[in-house]
Design an enzyme around this catalytic site. Structure first.
Site, PDB file in Angstrom:
ATOM      1  N   GLY A 113     113.604  55.368 -48.957  1.00  0.00           N
ATOM      2  CA  GLY A 113     114.636  54.381 -49.273  1.00  0.00           C
ATOM      3  C   GLY A 113     114.864  53.407 -48.127  1.00  0.00           C
ATOM      4  O   GLY A 113     114.049  53.316 -47.210  1.00  0.00           O
ATOM      5  N   GLU A 139     110.140  44.818 -47.042  1.00  0.00           N
ATOM      6  CA  GLU A 139     108.890  44.222 -47.541  1.00  0.00           C
ATOM      7  C   GLU A 139     107.678  45.132 -47.326  1.00  0.00           C
ATOM      8  O   GLU A 139     106.699  45.047 -48.066  1.00  0.00           O
ATOM      9  CB  GLU A 139     108.639  42.857 -46.896  1.00  0.00           C
ATOM     10  CG  GLU A 139     109.546  41.748 -47.403  1.00  0.00           C
ATOM     11  CD  GLU A 139     109.364  41.462 -48.904  1.00  0.00           C
ATOM     12  OE1 GLU A 139     108.226  41.595 -49.411  1.00  0.00           O
ATOM     13  OE2 GLU A 139     110.372  41.147 -49.561  1.00  0.00           O
ATOM     14  N   HIS A 158     107.631  48.444 -47.659  1.00  0.00           N
ATOM     15  CA  HIS A 158     107.606  49.325 -48.833  1.00  0.00           C
ATOM     16  C   HIS A 158     107.151  48.542 -50.074  1.00  0.00           C
ATOM     17  O   HIS A 158     106.356  49.037 -50.878  1.00  0.00           O
ATOM     18  CB  HIS A 158     109.005  49.891 -49.115  1.00  0.00           C
ATOM     19  CG  HIS A 158     109.579  50.738 -48.020  1.00  0.00           C
ATOM     20  ND1 HIS A 158     110.671  50.349 -47.273  1.00  0.00           N
ATOM     21  CD2 HIS A 158     109.230  51.959 -47.560  1.00  0.00           C
ATOM     22  CE1 HIS A 158     110.968  51.301 -46.410  1.00  0.00           C
ATOM     23  NE2 HIS A 158     110.119  52.280 -46.546  1.00  0.00           N
ATOM     24  N   GLN A 179      99.877  51.879 -43.322  1.00  0.00           N
ATOM     25  CA  GLN A 179      99.217  52.097 -42.028  1.00  0.00           C
ATOM     26  C   GLN A 179     100.252  52.257 -40.916  1.00  0.00           C
ATOM     27  O   GLN A 179      99.967  52.813 -39.857  1.00  0.00           O
ATOM     28  CB  GLN A 179      98.283  50.923 -41.713  1.00  0.00           C
ATOM     29  CG  GLN A 179      97.422  51.160 -40.483  1.00  0.00           C
ATOM     30  CD  GLN A 179      96.845  49.892 -39.911  1.00  0.00           C
ATOM     31  OE1 GLN A 179      96.365  49.052 -40.659  1.00  0.00           O
ATOM     32  NE2 GLN A 179      96.883  49.747 -38.597  1.00  0.00           N
ATOM     33  N   ASP A 194     102.600  54.243 -40.570  1.00  0.00           N
ATOM     34  CA  ASP A 194     102.673  55.655 -40.173  1.00  0.00           C
ATOM     35  C   ASP A 194     101.235  56.178 -40.150  1.00  0.00           C
ATOM     36  O   ASP A 194     100.806  56.908 -41.047  1.00  0.00           O
ATOM     37  CB  ASP A 194     103.547  56.434 -41.158  1.00  0.00           C
ATOM     38  CG  ASP A 194     104.985  55.956 -41.121  1.00  0.00           C
ATOM     39  OD1 ASP A 194     105.789  56.552 -40.395  1.00  0.00           O
ATOM     40  OD2 ASP A 194     105.298  54.947 -41.792  1.00  0.00           O
ATOM     41  N   SER A 239     112.746  50.737 -41.565  1.00  0.00           N
ATOM     42  CA  SER A 239     114.151  50.954 -41.931  1.00  0.00           C
ATOM     43  C   SER A 239     114.986  51.162 -40.672  1.00  0.00           C
ATOM     44  O   SER A 239     116.165  50.822 -40.635  1.00  0.00           O
ATOM     45  CB  SER A 239     114.277  52.182 -42.838  1.00  0.00           C
ATOM     46  OG  SER A 239     113.405  52.055 -43.936  1.00  0.00           O
TER      47      SER A 239
END
Ligand code: AMP
Length: 298
Positions: A48, A52, A54, A165, A167, A203
């Site tokens: 959540g 952009e 996500h 990418q 993560d 986030s």
């Protein structure tokens, strides 16, 4: 364990275009319906606080599969006890609005006790690749990630799963887990989406003060520096790593967790750079832990 991290009452149904599912039983019915009509399913796992980055994964899924499921689940088991689970940003209503602007998706946003009901006691031992870098600094993190990702893939019966990418090690952990467990799910990795000045979207950027936001840019600049050095002929990983760490400190970060040059497949640092590498960084700006990386081809 808390019932849910999201306020439930306001969101019995989402905005048009977003079909909101909160419970495992509904999820199973949704999968059955799509499977019986031979639809391919793409899943985008998220925690959540969508941005952009996500949404780029959601767009990739919409383009590749018949139906797209976005999971929004702030997974408590991937946070260490000293980490930021309690203050992690969440706003389901805003997330649903952002998704409605992208295309027709289904959102699975379960309460914690749907994923970890009373009596839940099984977990994944993550693959070897999880032991280094993030795994060293966050020892329980990838066990939580691997377990929840496998649960979400099983629940969604997805054909494809989309990861960022951003993560970098996480997508390797997921790939190795799925390979080791003979999973048929195809993993798609999407490029890092950045702010106009180069800061990788996250986030956690919401935690940064304006001053810290400027300091945070040094992660991007350090990756650019590493890229330039390698393109200019630097082949000594360890010399470059020392410079990268120093650049982060000079740029004002409060702690460097790691700054490495690594083989993109196994995350081992080569003595001599003779093929493509990935530069990976994790550093604190104030209390905010930021990660970033860059694939450098030669
Ligand atoms: P998170 O909500 O942080 O667990 O992230 C969910 C997915 O979005 C993960 O696969 C992340 O790698 C991906 N993601 C996060 N930030 C970005 C970004 N800036 N660009 C591309 N993908 C991202």
């Amino acid at each position: 364990m808390a019932d849910t991290v999201f306020p439930m009452a306001d969101f019995e149904s989402g905005p048009t275009d977003v079909n909101l599912i909160r419970h495992v039983t509904e999820m199973k019915a949704w999968v059955k319906k799509n499977r019986s009509s031979a639809k391919t399913i793409g899943v985008v796992p998220t925690m959540g606080a969508l941005h952009e980055g996500h949404l780029s994964l959601v767009k990739a899924s919409l383009a590749k599969t018949d139906v797209t499921l976005v999971t929004i689940f702030l997974n408590p088991t991937q946070f260490g006890i000293q980490e930021d689970l309690d203050k992690y940003p969440h706003n389901l209503e805003q997330d649903l609005e952002k998704l409605a602007g992208v295309g027709p998706v289904t959102v699975f946003a379960p309460p914690v006790n749907e994923i970890y009901p009373v009596g839940f006691s099984t977990g994944i031992t993550p693959p070897q690749i999880a032991k280094t870098l993030e795994g060293e600094k966050r020892p329980t993190h990838f066990a939580g990630v691997a377990t929840v990702v496998l649960k979400l893939l099983n629940l969604s019966q997805a054909d494809c799963a989309f990861f960022g990418q951003k993560d970098y090690q996480q997508q390797l952990v997921v790939r190795h887990m799925l390979r080791d467990l003979n999973s048929p799910v195809e993993i798609v990795v999407c490029p890092i989406v950045r702010e106009p000045d180069g800061l990788a979207m996250s986030s956690r950027n919401a935690y940064l003060s304006p001053e810290q936001r400027k300091i945070a840019l040094v992660l991007h600049h350090t990756l650019e520096y590493a890229d330039c050095q390698i393109r200019d002929g630097c082949r000594d990983s360890f010399e470059l790593i020392v410079d990268m760490r120093q650049m982060l400190i000079d740029g004002g970060v409060d702690q460097v967790d790691y700054a490495v040059i690594a083989n993109p497949d196994n995350l081992e640092t080569p003595d001599h750079i003779d093929s493509s590498v990935v530069a990976l960084l994790a550093a604190y700006v104030g209390k905010t832990r930021l990660i970033d990386n860059r694939l450098i081809e030669i």
